[in-house]
Scaffold this motif. Structure first.
Motif, mmCIF file in Angstrom:
data_model
loop_
_atom_site.group_PDB
_atom_site.id
_atom_site.type_symbol
_atom_site.label_atom_id
_atom_site.label_comp_id
_atom_site.label_asym_id
_atom_site.label_seq_id
_atom_site.Cartn_x
_atom_site.Cartn_y
_atom_site.Cartn_z
ATOM 1 N N ALA A 37 63.360 10.436 -28.880
ATOM 2 C CA ALA A 37 62.003 10.290 -29.408
ATOM 3 C C ALA A 37 61.134 11.474 -29.016
ATOM 4 O O ALA A 37 60.323 11.959 -29.826
ATOM 5 N N TRP A 38 61.306 11.948 -27.788
ATOM 6 C CA TRP A 38 60.516 13.104 -27.338
ATOM 7 C C TRP A 38 60.863 14.344 -28.164
ATOM 8 O O TRP A 38 59.976 15.086 -28.590
ATOM 9 N N LEU A 39 62.153 14.559 -28.401
ATOM 10 C CA LEU A 39 62.567 15.709 -29.213
ATOM 11 C C LEU A 39 62.096 15.575 -30.656
ATOM 12 O O LEU A 39 61.724 16.573 -31.292
ATOM 13 N N ASP A 40 62.111 14.356 -31.179
ATOM 14 C CA ASP A 40 61.671 14.144 -32.564
ATOM 15 C C ASP A 40 60.242 14.630 -32.795
ATOM 16 O O ASP A 40 59.879 15.011 -33.914
ATOM 17 N N ALA A 41 59.440 14.604 -31.739
ATOM 18 C CA ALA A 41 58.032 14.985 -31.866
ATOM 19 C C ALA A 41 57.809 16.481 -31.706
ATOM 20 O O ALA A 41 56.656 16.940 -31.763
ATOM 21 N N ARG A 42 58.869 17.264 -31.510
ATOM 22 C CA ARG A 42 58.730 18.715 -31.315
ATOM 23 C C ARG A 42 59.176 19.468 -32.563
ATOM 24 O O ARG A 42 60.083 19.029 -33.276
ATOM 25 N N PRO A 43 58.593 20.634 -32.811
ATOM 26 C CA PRO A 43 58.975 21.426 -33.990
ATOM 27 C C PRO A 43 60.418 21.920 -33.884
ATOM 28 O O PRO A 43 60.978 22.014 -32.793
ATOM 29 N N PRO A 44 61.012 22.260 -35.013
ATOM 30 C CA PRO A 44 62.384 22.786 -34.998
ATOM 31 C C PRO A 44 62.502 24.042 -34.127
ATOM 32 O O PRO A 44 61.620 24.906 -34.134
ATOM 33 N N ARG A 45 63.598 24.103 -33.363
ATOM 34 C CA ARG A 45 63.973 25.259 -32.552
ATOM 35 C C ARG A 45 62.858 25.705 -31.600
ATOM 36 O O ARG A 45 62.711 26.889 -31.313
ATOM 37 N N SER A 46 62.093 24.742 -31.078
ATOM 38 C CA SER A 46 60.987 25.082 -30.178
ATOM 39 C C SER A 46 61.268 24.763 -28.715
ATOM 40 O O SER A 46 60.600 25.300 -27.824
ATOM 41 N N VAL A 47 62.258 23.909 -28.433
ATOM 42 C CA VAL A 47 62.450 23.361 -27.091
ATOM 43 C C VAL A 47 63.462 24.180 -26.296
ATOM 44 O O VAL A 47 64.526 24.551 -26.806
ATOM 45 N N VAL A 48 63.135 24.430 -25.034
ATOM 46 C CA VAL A 48 64.067 25.024 -24.076
ATOM 47 C C VAL A 48 64.757 23.882 -23.339
ATOM 48 O O VAL A 48 64.101 23.063 -22.693
ATOM 49 N N PHE A 49 66.066 23.807 -23.463
ATOM 50 C CA PHE A 49 66.848 22.758 -22.802
ATOM 51 C C PHE A 49 67.524 23.368 -21.583
ATOM 52 O O PHE A 49 68.192 24.405 -21.680
ATOM 53 N N VAL A 50 67.336 22.756 -20.410
ATOM 54 C CA VAL A 50 67.866 23.281 -19.150
ATOM 55 C C VAL A 50 68.771 22.236 -18.515
ATOM 56 O O VAL A 50 68.337 21.116 -18.239
ATOM 57 N N ALA A 51 70.027 22.586 -18.292
ATOM 58 C CA ALA A 51 70.971 21.670 -17.635
ATOM 59 C C ALA A 51 72.082 22.495 -17.001
ATOM 60 O O ALA A 51 72.561 23.462 -17.596
ATOM 61 N N PHE A 52 72.487 22.071 -15.803
ATOM 62 C CA PHE A 52 73.484 22.826 -15.046
ATOM 63 C C PHE A 52 74.719 22.003 -14.698
ATOM 64 O O PHE A 52 75.408 22.282 -13.722
ATOM 65 N N GLY A 53 75.005 20.982 -15.496
ATOM 66 C CA GLY A 53 76.223 20.224 -15.285
ATOM 67 C C GLY A 53 76.116 19.269 -14.110
ATOM 68 O O GLY A 53 75.072 19.132 -13.473
ATOM 69 N N SER A 54 77.238 18.613 -13.814
ATOM 70 C CA SER A 54 77.232 17.560 -12.789
ATOM 71 C C SER A 54 77.541 18.073 -11.399
ATOM 72 O O SER A 54 77.340 17.345 -10.421
ATOM 73 N N LEU A 55 78.012 19.322 -11.256
ATOM 74 C CA LEU A 55 78.448 19.799 -9.952
ATOM 75 C C LEU A 55 77.553 20.864 -9.343
ATOM 76 O O LEU A 55 77.612 21.107 -8.137
ATOM 77 N N VAL A 56 76.715 21.530 -10.147
ATOM 78 C CA VAL A 56 75.825 22.569 -9.616
ATOM 79 C C VAL A 56 74.657 21.899 -8.905
ATOM 80 O O VAL A 56 73.971 21.052 -9.471
ATOM 81 N N ASN A 57 74.437 22.282 -7.665
ATOM 82 C CA ASN A 57 73.293 21.785 -6.903
ATOM 83 C C ASN A 57 72.311 22.933 -6.675
ATOM 84 O O ASN A 57 72.587 23.844 -5.892
ATOM 85 N N ASN A 58 71.175 22.898 -7.374
ATOM 86 C CA ASN A 58 70.149 23.911 -7.178
ATOM 87 C C ASN A 58 69.418 23.617 -5.866
ATOM 88 O O ASN A 58 69.049 22.473 -5.604
ATOM 89 N N ASP A 59 69.187 24.654 -5.054
ATOM 90 C CA ASP A 59 68.448 24.408 -3.813
ATOM 91 C C ASP A 59 66.950 24.352 -4.112
ATOM 92 O O ASP A 59 66.504 24.575 -5.241
#
Length: 473
Positions: free
Chosen positions: A277-299
């Protein structure tokens, strides 16, 4: 004239290592095999935290044949039990090395029990296919006289690197020394690309030992090596490795609707923390998606830098921050980045393939694990590549330098570098060209898994072989 008893349906048993990134591709291969009419049983040492899709069948361990229909076949789930396998909520499962050693010790007896139980229930196993890093499963299958196959869940490029090293087919740089290696179908890889791969691990390292066990006799005792890739993506690498190993590309192993570029509501999308629903409310190709998988632990320092960098872009973003990392994100940094959730959304988990397939997503900031790499290419989303370890540096080389669908960012990420790389991908001089190339890979990935496509051909050939084997018994 009375006909003889009906022959049981060919039955493929899939054995996964108990990691989510191993479970997902093997389950997806199972769905494709079931869709072509086979009976498929999936098993692993099921532990807390492993997610199975709602549509996956569950045998409930009762031998009752429960399962989920998939096309003309059936997919069942039978967790490994017996043999002393720990309970799913056992805290010892949380340490990867302890888990792997335990499953290697307890898995063979549990697997033998499962295979015998299937035969007793009138579902004799025709063939066993296991992930890499569970060599004991293929050993048990061999002892039981069952045909075997292995699914390599990473790129064919990495498989080629490891195979050439295990069999001493190329001269690799010494650990910690400069140098490079050139392998058939791959760009020249320098020492930085190769670090810290398992080729430089100690001979006592459990994962290296399992890798050597998997690849040392692959091709002789394991005549089918499925790879989560597609021919068009790694054609030269596949051809080069086929001189030594019978590789069969069957990927990308994604959810069917992810591969088709759809993001419609479904049972699997219901528990998405409002992402769709959140993405549906955003314009096409406007969102930055950030994900580092299940094993990367950012400090804590990197988490703060990512928050500040995302805030400085002024663009909407969706950021996956695991529960065990969320405490490192200060409320002030979160509020500044999200502007009360209007501009940004932070979630502990999402269905990554579905998110990438959403038309609002214009850029993917990723560690370049192979699942993430394949999902980005199949969704046609350009990337900001911030690799950390294992195959991630090699994957980023292909994304940035070979396929030219993204840019490289340092690891750990810093706010200015993140802002600059995001702008380069989403609004820089090469942004439109990157987007076009990414869209081309999306179409190629979809074509590969369609009926008659290059990966579908590999799956169908295997199904035909298994039916032939089943008909002889």
């Amino acid at each position: 004239m009375t006909s003889g008893p009906a022959q049981p349906r060919p039955h493929v048993l899939l054995v996964a290592a108990p990691f989510q990134s191993h479970v997902n591709p093997l389950l997806r291969l199972g769905r494709r095999l079931a869709a072509k009419g086979l009976l498929v049983t999936f098993t692993t040492a099921l532990r807390a935290g492993i997610r199975l899709s709602p549509g996956d069948g569950d045998g409930d361990g009762d031998g009752g044949g429960a399962g989920a229909e998939a096309g003309r076949g059936r997919l069942r789930v039978e967790p490994l039990r017996g043999g002393g396998i720990w309970a799913p909520d056992d805290p010892r499962f949380r340490v990867a090395g302890d888990m792997a050693r335990h499953v290697e010790a307890a898995g063979p007896a549990a697997l033998e029990e499962l295979v015998r139980g299937q035969a007793d229930a009138g579902r004799p196993v025709t063939c066993v296919v296991a992930n890499a890093f569970v060599p004991w499963a293929l050993r048990v299958a061999g002892e039981l006289g069952l045909p075997r196959g292995m699914l390599w869940i990473q790129s064919c490029a990495l498989l080629s690197v490891y195979y050439h090293h295990v069999h001493a087919l190329a001269a690799f740089p010494e650990a910690g020394a400069p140098g490079s290696v050139t392998l058939p179908g791959l760009p020249e890889l320098d020492a930085d690309d190769l670090q810290p791969l398992l080729i430089y691990a100690s001979g006592q390292d459990l994962w290296r030992q399992m890798l050597v066990a998997d690849l040392g006799r692959a091709g002789d005792t394991v005549p089918r090596v499925f790879v989560n890739t597609f021919d068009e993506l790694e054609h030269a690498t596949i051809q080069g490795l086929r001189e030594h190993l019978p590789v069969i590309p069957v990927g990308p192993l994604l959810e069917p609707d992810d591969a088709d570029g759809e993001c419609e509501s479904s049972p699997a999308a219901d528990d998405d923390d409002g992402c769709a629903a959140w993405l549906d409310a955003r314009p096409p190709r406007s969102v930055v998606f950030v994900a580092f998988g299940s094993l990367v632990n950012n400090d804590s320092g990197e988490v703060a830098e990512i928050a500040a960098g995302l805030a400085s872009t002024g663009r909407p973003f969706l950021w996956v921050v695991h529960d065990d990392t969320r405490d490192l994100l200060s409320p002030d940094a979160l509020a500044a980045a999200c502007l009360d959730r209007d501009r940004g959304k932070v979630v502990p988990w999402c269905a990554q393939g579905r998110v990438l397939a959403h038309p609002a997503v214009g850029c993917f900031v990723t560690h370049c694990g192979w699942n993430s790499t394949a999902e980005a290419l199949a969704a046609g989303v350009p990337v900001v590549a911030s690799p950390r370890w294992s195959d991630q540096r090699i994957n980023s080389r292909f994304l940035v330098d070979v396929h030219r669908v993204g840019v490289r960012a340092p690891a750990p990420l810093a706010r200015d570098a993140l802002r600059e790389r995001v702008e380069e991908v989403m609004g820089g001089p090469e942004a439109a060209a990157m987007a076009r190339r990414a869209a081309g890979w999306k179409e190629a990935a979809r074509a590969a898994v369609r009926g008659g496509g290059s990966s579908d051909h590999g799956v169908q050939a295997f199904v035909d072989q298994i039916r032939h084997v089943g008909a002889r018994h």
